[in-house]
Write a protein that holds these residues in place. Structure first.
Motif, mmCIF file in Angstrom:
data_model
loop_
_atom_site.group_PDB
_atom_site.id
_atom_site.type_symbol
_atom_site.label_atom_id
_atom_site.label_comp_id
_atom_site.label_asym_id
_atom_site.label_seq_id
_atom_site.Cartn_x
_atom_site.Cartn_y
_atom_site.Cartn_z
ATOM 1 N N LYS A 259 0.827 -1.201 0.000
ATOM 2 C CA LYS A 259 0.000 0.000 0.000
ATOM 3 C C LYS A 259 0.864 1.255 0.000
ATOM 4 O O LYS A 259 0.393 2.351 0.274
ATOM 5 N N THR A 260 2.117 1.073 -0.292
ATOM 6 C CA THR A 260 3.078 2.151 -0.449
ATOM 7 C C THR A 260 4.010 1.742 -1.580
ATOM 8 O O THR A 260 3.747 0.784 -2.293
ATOM 9 N N TYR A 261 5.104 2.430 -1.742
ATOM 10 C CA TYR A 261 6.035 2.151 -2.837
ATOM 11 C C TYR A 261 6.642 0.752 -2.665
ATOM 12 O O TYR A 261 7.207 0.440 -1.626
ATOM 13 N N ASP A 262 6.506 -0.083 -3.668
ATOM 14 C CA ASP A 262 7.111 -1.415 -3.664
ATOM 15 C C ASP A 262 8.622 -1.261 -3.458
ATOM 16 O O ASP A 262 9.284 -0.575 -4.243
ATOM 17 N N PRO A 263 9.206 -1.874 -2.415
ATOM 18 C CA PRO A 263 10.639 -1.686 -2.157
ATOM 19 C C PRO A 263 11.507 -2.148 -3.320
ATOM 20 O O PRO A 263 12.590 -1.586 -3.556
ATOM 21 N N ARG A 264 11.048 -3.149 -4.057
ATOM 22 C CA ARG A 264 11.821 -3.636 -5.202
ATOM 23 C C ARG A 264 11.839 -2.590 -6.319
ATOM 24 O O ARG A 264 12.868 -2.386 -6.978
ATOM 25 N N ALA A 265 10.710 -1.917 -6.526
ATOM 26 C CA ALA A 265 10.645 -0.853 -7.536
ATOM 27 C C ALA A 265 11.540 0.318 -7.139
ATOM 28 O O ALA A 265 12.194 0.935 -7.982
ATOM 29 N N LYS A 266 11.563 0.611 -5.845
ATOM 30 C CA LYS A 266 12.397 1.710 -5.341
ATOM 31 C C LYS A 266 13.877 1.421 -5.593
ATOM 32 O O LYS A 266 14.640 2.295 -6.016
ATOM 33 N N ILE A 267 14.289 0.169 -5.358
ATOM 34 C CA ILE A 267 15.680 -0.233 -5.586
ATOM 35 C C ILE A 267 16.016 -0.165 -7.070
ATOM 36 O O ILE A 267 17.060 0.382 -7.461
ATOM 37 N N LEU A 268 15.139 -0.697 -7.908
ATOM 38 C CA LEU A 268 15.373 -0.681 -9.356
ATOM 39 C C LEU A 268 15.468 0.749 -9.888
ATOM 40 O O LEU A 268 16.340 1.066 -10.704
ATOM 41 N N LYS A 269 14.583 1.605 -9.418
ATOM 42 C CA LYS A 269 14.596 3.008 -9.850
ATOM 43 C C LYS A 269 15.926 3.663 -9.497
ATOM 44 O O LYS A 269 16.497 4.412 -10.312
ATOM 45 N N HIS A 270 16.433 3.383 -8.308
ATOM 46 C CA HIS A 270 17.721 3.945 -7.871
ATOM 47 C C HIS A 270 18.859 3.471 -8.773
ATOM 48 O O HIS A 270 19.698 4.270 -9.195
ATOM 49 N N TRP A 271 18.891 2.159 -9.073
ATOM 50 C CA TRP A 271 19.934 1.623 -9.950
ATOM 51 C C TRP A 271 19.869 2.261 -11.332
ATOM 52 O O TRP A 271 20.900 2.653 -11.890
ATOM 53 N N VAL A 307 7.193 -3.746 -8.886
ATOM 54 C CA VAL A 307 8.478 -4.204 -9.422
ATOM 55 C C VAL A 307 8.480 -4.256 -10.951
ATOM 56 O O VAL A 307 9.527 -4.065 -11.585
ATOM 57 N N ASP A 308 7.316 -4.488 -11.566
ATOM 58 C CA ASP A 308 7.253 -4.617 -13.020
ATOM 59 C C ASP A 308 7.494 -3.293 -13.743
ATOM 60 O O ASP A 308 7.872 -3.294 -14.917
ATOM 61 N N PHE A 309 7.275 -2.176 -13.051
ATOM 62 C CA PHE A 309 7.357 -0.885 -13.716
ATOM 63 C C PHE A 309 8.779 -0.560 -14.163
ATOM 64 O O PHE A 309 8.990 -0.024 -15.254
ATOM 65 N N TYR A 310 9.763 -0.870 -13.336
ATOM 66 C CA TYR A 310 11.147 -0.530 -13.681
ATOM 67 C C TYR A 310 11.995 -1.720 -14.125
ATOM 68 O O TYR A 310 13.055 -1.536 -14.733
ATOM 69 N N SER A 311 11.560 -2.952 -13.825
ATOM 70 C CA SER A 311 12.405 -4.108 -14.175
ATOM 71 C C SER A 311 12.596 -4.229 -15.685
ATOM 72 O O SER A 311 13.690 -4.564 -16.162
ATOM 73 N N GLY A 312 11.547 -3.939 -16.460
ATOM 74 C CA GLY A 312 11.654 -4.031 -17.906
ATOM 75 C C GLY A 312 12.677 -3.064 -18.485
ATOM 76 O O GLY A 312 13.358 -3.379 -19.463
ATOM 77 N N ILE A 313 12.791 -1.877 -17.888
ATOM 78 C CA ILE A 313 13.774 -0.898 -18.361
ATOM 79 C C ILE A 313 15.189 -1.431 -18.172
ATOM 80 O O ILE A 313 16.056 -1.282 -19.039
ATOM 81 N N LEU A 314 15.421 -2.093 -17.030
ATOM 82 C CA LEU A 314 16.741 -2.671 -16.768
ATOM 83 C C LEU A 314 17.032 -3.812 -17.728
ATOM 84 O O LEU A 314 18.124 -3.887 -18.305
ATOM 85 N N TYR A 315 16.065 -4.700 -17.941
ATOM 86 C CA TYR A 315 16.287 -5.813 -18.862
ATOM 87 C C TYR A 315 16.485 -5.318 -20.285
ATOM 88 O O TYR A 315 17.296 -5.863 -21.044
ATOM 89 N N ASN A 316 15.755 -4.276 -20.653
ATOM 90 C CA ASN A 316 15.921 -3.683 -21.979
ATOM 91 C C ASN A 316 17.322 -3.097 -22.136
ATOM 92 O O ASN A 316 17.912 -3.152 -23.220
#
Length: 375
Positions: A259-271, A307-316
């Motif tokens: 119900k807040t920012y997914d911690p995995r998305a936060k980590i991916l965004k930082h990377w 997590v799906d929002f930023y993971s694709g950008i990294l894989y791309n």
């Protein structure tokens, strides 16, 4: 018809198992593996070590890390007959369909007396090979055999592209983010199969089939396709506001638990932000603008990137085609799937929920004139 108890659609809020594998605090945005916060593990650990933690409940010592690294490296090869079958698959087959089918086929090549853990390690080692081989077959490229000297994530990238790209450590860390996530849809589905005492290959085939859905693992592929359709930062506002006005789903946002920012998305965004300062990272600026609008418009509903929002950008960034994104998810999540299957079986009880019938009653069979009965 009177119904004397509640139906929990989607089993929301229903506990179906007791587990020590992972913990999620959806209000505070925390994800914990075996007592370790995800931020700590992605900063200091690597895939093999974290996989050992998930399977064996503790971080490995030097001998144990050598054991798990060696086991995963030695079991990467696929049977030649399966490789030949893969070459006969239609080239337009989706990678998740190929992965599901090959895992099922591998079940016929397994030793009948193998332990569940041995087969879990075996499958974890082979899934990257299946994915990489299908990428090469699909694109009419020669297959690149696995290298035992390379780490799990490095070997996958090498088998895909013939080299290990820069910043490959981030790919390894991204796998850690996807290793485990509690009783999600694919984990629950695989645990149901495990509860019947079926084999590990059937269990993982079930999980892959569930993960394939666009509301689960397939979402990261849909997110990147959305970015491709938007094309530029200038197009973000009209595109997203059209989706909002039409009440269409914006892929990559919202989560059943967080119900807040997914911690995995936060980590991916930082990377990705760090990568963006050093290199060209396609779609990152578009993603930032999409996030800004969606959070502003749905602030009261507590909808944030998952997590799906930023993971694709990294894989791309690593030149992995979007249709392969969900297979990368499976490549990591198999560790969690198999850990839950083994844990549940310690106090096994076959799943048998019930449904509430709301159809007609008391109907009488009426013979159709002119239709002869069999016999």
């Amino acid at each position: 018809m009177d119904i004397d108890f509640d139906v929990k659609h989607g089993l929301e809020g229903v506990a179906v198992a007791i587990s020590s594998i992972s913990y999620i605090d959806g209000e505070k945005g925390k994800l914990v593996y075996r007592g370790f916060e995800i931020e700590d593990l992605v900063e200091n650990s690597h895939f093999e070590e974290t996989a050992y933690l998930i399977w064996f409940s503790s971080l490995p010592n030097e001998n144990e890390i050598d054991f798990i690294t060696s086991m995963l490296a030695k079991k990467r090869t696929l049977p030649k007959k399966i490789i030949e079958m893969m070459k006969s698959f239609p080239k337009n087959a989706h990678p998740m369909g190929v992965l599901r089918s090959v895992v099922s086929l591998l079940g016929m090549y397994s030793k009948k007396d193998s332990s569940t853990l041995e087969n879990a390690i075996n499958l974890t080692a082979k899934i990257p090979t299946i994915i990489a081989y299908w990428y090469r077959i699909k694109n009419n490229l020669p297959l690149i055999p696995p290298k035992e000297s390379l780490k799990h994530s490095e070997n996958f990238l090498y088998m895909m592209f013939g080299e290990i790209p820069k910043h490959s450590d981030l790919f390894d860390k991204a796998l850690i983010l996807h290793l485990e996530q509690g009783m999600n849809a694919s984990t629950f589905a695989s645990t149901v199969t495990a509860s019947t005492l079926s084999d590990i290959y059937s269990i993982i085939t079930t999980a892959i089939g569930t993960l394939k859905g666009p509301l689960h693992g397939g979402a990261n592929e849909k997110v990147l396709n959305m970015f491709k359709e938007i094309k530029s930062v200038e197009n973000v506002e009209p595109y997203i506001y059209t989706l909002i006005s039409n009440k269409e789903k914006i892929m990559g946002f919202g989560h059943r638990i967080y119900k807040t920012y997914d911690p995995r998305a936060k980590i991916l965004k930082h990377w990705i932000k760090d990568l963006f300062l050093k290199d060209n990272v396609e779609y990152f600026e578009i993603a930032l603008k999409v996030e800004e609008i969606v959070i502003k418009e749905f602030k009261e509903k507590k909808i944030f990137p998952n997590v799906d929002f930023y993971s694709g950008i990294l894989y791309n960034y690593f030149n992995i085609p979007s249709e392969f994104f969900t297979t990368i998810f499976a490549m990591a999540r198999i560790v969690g799937w198999t850990a839950h299957a083994m844990e549940y079986r310690k106090n096994n009880r076959i799943f048998r929920p019930r449904s509430i019938y709301n159809g007609p009653k008391g109907l009488k069979y009426k013979e159709v004139k002119g239709v002869e009965k069999n016999g």
